[in-house]
Motif scaffolding. Structure first.
Motif, PDB file in Angstrom:
ATOM      1  N   TRP A  92     -26.831 -30.369 -16.364  1.00 33.05           N
ATOM      2  CA  TRP A  92     -27.953 -30.389 -15.429  1.00 33.05           C
ATOM      3  C   TRP A  92     -27.487 -29.868 -14.079  1.00 33.05           C
ATOM      4  CZ3 TRP A  92     -25.407 -34.728 -17.085  1.00 33.05           C
ATOM      5  CH2 TRP A  92     -24.872 -35.583 -16.120  1.00 33.05           C
ATOM      6  N   THR A  93     -28.463 -29.427 -13.283  1.00 32.95           N
ATOM      7  CA  THR A  93     -28.138 -28.770 -12.022  1.00 32.95           C
ATOM      8  C   THR A  93     -28.603 -29.584 -10.825  1.00 32.95           C
ATOM      9  OG1 THR A  93     -30.213 -27.526 -11.944  1.00 32.95           O
ATOM     10  CG2 THR A  93     -28.374 -26.482 -13.086  1.00 32.95           C
ATOM     11  N   ILE A 147     -28.444 -25.876  -5.127  1.00 27.70           N
ATOM     12  CA  ILE A 147     -27.759 -26.019  -3.844  1.00 27.70           C
ATOM     13  C   ILE A 147     -26.401 -26.660  -4.135  1.00 27.70           C
ATOM     14  CG2 ILE A 147     -27.818 -27.124  -1.566  1.00 27.70           C
ATOM     15  CD1 ILE A 147     -30.913 -27.203  -1.892  1.00 27.70           C
ATOM     16  N   PRO A 148     -25.308 -26.192  -3.540  1.00 26.55           N
ATOM     17  CA  PRO A 148     -23.981 -26.770  -3.810  1.00 26.55           C
ATOM     18  C   PRO A 148     -23.822 -28.143  -3.146  1.00 26.55           C
ATOM     19  CG  PRO A 148     -23.803 -25.012  -2.208  1.00 26.55           C
ATOM     20  CD  PRO A 148     -25.238 -25.023  -2.668  1.00 26.55           C
ATOM     21  N   LEU A 149     -24.352 -29.163  -3.793  1.00 29.74           N
ATOM     22  CA  LEU A 149     -24.382 -30.517  -3.225  1.00 29.74           C
ATOM     23  C   LEU A 149     -23.224 -31.401  -3.662  1.00 29.74           C
ATOM     24  CD1 LEU A 149     -28.206 -31.227  -3.713  1.00 29.74           C
ATOM     25  CD2 LEU A 149     -27.036 -30.448  -1.635  1.00 29.74           C
ATOM     26  N   ILE A 150     -22.515 -31.013  -4.714  1.00 33.62           N
ATOM     27  CA  ILE A 150     -21.413 -31.841  -5.212  1.00 33.62           C
ATOM     28  C   ILE A 150     -20.144 -31.437  -4.466  1.00 33.62           C
ATOM     29  CG2 ILE A 150     -20.115 -32.613  -7.234  1.00 33.62           C
ATOM     30  CD1 ILE A 150     -22.561 -31.642  -8.912  1.00 33.62           C
ATOM     31  N   SER A 208     -26.616 -41.851 -10.641  1.00 32.12           N
ATOM     32  CA  SER A 208     -25.714 -41.062  -9.801  1.00 32.12           C
ATOM     33  C   SER A 208     -26.401 -40.650  -8.494  1.00 32.12           C
ATOM     34  CB  SER A 208     -25.184 -39.848 -10.562  1.00 32.12           C
ATOM     35  OG  SER A 208     -26.230 -39.022 -11.024  1.00 32.12           O
ATOM     36  N   THR A 209     -27.683 -40.329  -8.551  1.00 37.10           N
ATOM     37  CA  THR A 209     -28.422 -40.016  -7.328  1.00 37.10           C
ATOM     38  C   THR A 209     -28.469 -41.230  -6.403  1.00 37.10           C
ATOM     39  OG1 THR A 209     -29.803 -38.374  -8.418  1.00 37.10           O
ATOM     40  CG2 THR A 209     -30.674 -39.317  -6.384  1.00 37.10           C
ATOM     41  N   HIS A 210     -28.740 -42.384  -6.972  1.00 35.19           N
ATOM     42  CA  HIS A 210     -28.801 -43.608  -6.172  1.00 35.19           C
ATOM     43  C   HIS A 210     -27.467 -43.863  -5.469  1.00 35.19           C
ATOM     44  CE1 HIS A 210     -28.901 -47.947  -5.293  1.00 35.19           C
ATOM     45  NE2 HIS A 210     -30.181 -47.730  -5.094  1.00 35.19           N
ATOM     46  N   LEU A 211     -26.376 -43.696  -6.192  1.00 32.95           N
ATOM     47  CA  LEU A 211     -25.056 -43.898  -5.589  1.00 32.95           C
ATOM     48  C   LEU A 211     -24.853 -42.972  -4.392  1.00 32.95           C
ATOM     49  CD1 LEU A 211     -22.138 -45.122  -5.690  1.00 32.95           C
ATOM     50  CD2 LEU A 211     -21.542 -43.099  -7.045  1.00 32.95           C
ATOM     51  N   LYS A 235     -30.067 -34.332  -4.537  1.00 36.29           N
ATOM     52  CA  LYS A 235     -31.099 -34.452  -5.570  1.00 36.29           C
ATOM     53  C   LYS A 235     -30.719 -33.577  -6.760  1.00 36.29           C
ATOM     54  CE  LYS A 235     -36.106 -33.932  -6.073  1.00 36.29           C
ATOM     55  NZ  LYS A 235     -37.353 -33.556  -5.387  1.00 36.29           N
ATOM     56  N   TRP A 236     -31.003 -34.063  -7.959  1.00 36.22           N
ATOM     57  CA  TRP A 236     -30.824 -33.272  -9.168  1.00 36.22           C
ATOM     58  C   TRP A 236     -32.117 -32.523  -9.471  1.00 36.22           C
ATOM     59  CZ3 TRP A 236     -25.971 -32.996 -10.184  1.00 36.22           C
ATOM     60  CH2 TRP A 236     -25.127 -34.110 -10.174  1.00 36.22           C
TER      61      TRP A 236
END
Length: 134
Positions: free
Chosen positions: A14-15, A20-23, A79-82, A94-95
């Protein structure tokens, strides 16, 4: 056979939102740990987690007691919540809403684990497998 037996493996991809390069390197390790923890809470055993700044790969065992949609939704949600509540609450994270899911043959596990663990190198060297990238 009296008991139920399953031996299922799924490769999820998943993206991030609009790729957007968020990781970032600061959130990568705890993000992967949260994904693994959520997998285990659902009865899955994560075999490989990896990615680059704009997408994730997860290879995990998959019990017959949940749907792939539940696995993907719960992993992405936890993972978003974390990230948005603990790791980087001041930044956007955001995913994308969708995901890719591929079933995996047991004989292919080692190759896919290596592919997932070496995501950064595959993307730098343009040696990605189109079927595994969304």
């Amino acid at each position: 056979m009296v008991a139920t037996f399953t031996q299922l493996y799924v490769h999820l991809v998943w993206t991030t939102w609009q790729r957007i390069p968020l990781i970032t390197s600061e959130i990568e390790t705890p993000l992967y740990a949260a994904i693994a923890e959520q997998c285990r809470a659902l009865g899955c055993e994560p075999l490989a987690i990896g990615g680059i700044a704009d997408h994730m790969h997860l290879l995990t065992t998959f019990p017959a007691t949940i749907t792939i949609a539940k696995l993907a939704g719960n992993v992405k949600g936890a993972s978003t919540h974390l990230v948005t509540h603990k790791l980087a609450p001041e930044t956007f994270f955001k995913w994308q809403s969708g995901y890719g899911a591929l079933t995996v043959d047991k004989r292919s596990l080692a190759d896919i684990v290596a592919y997932i663990h070496n995501q950064k190198e595959h993307h730098q060297n343009s040696t990605t497998y189109d079927a595994f990238e969304i």
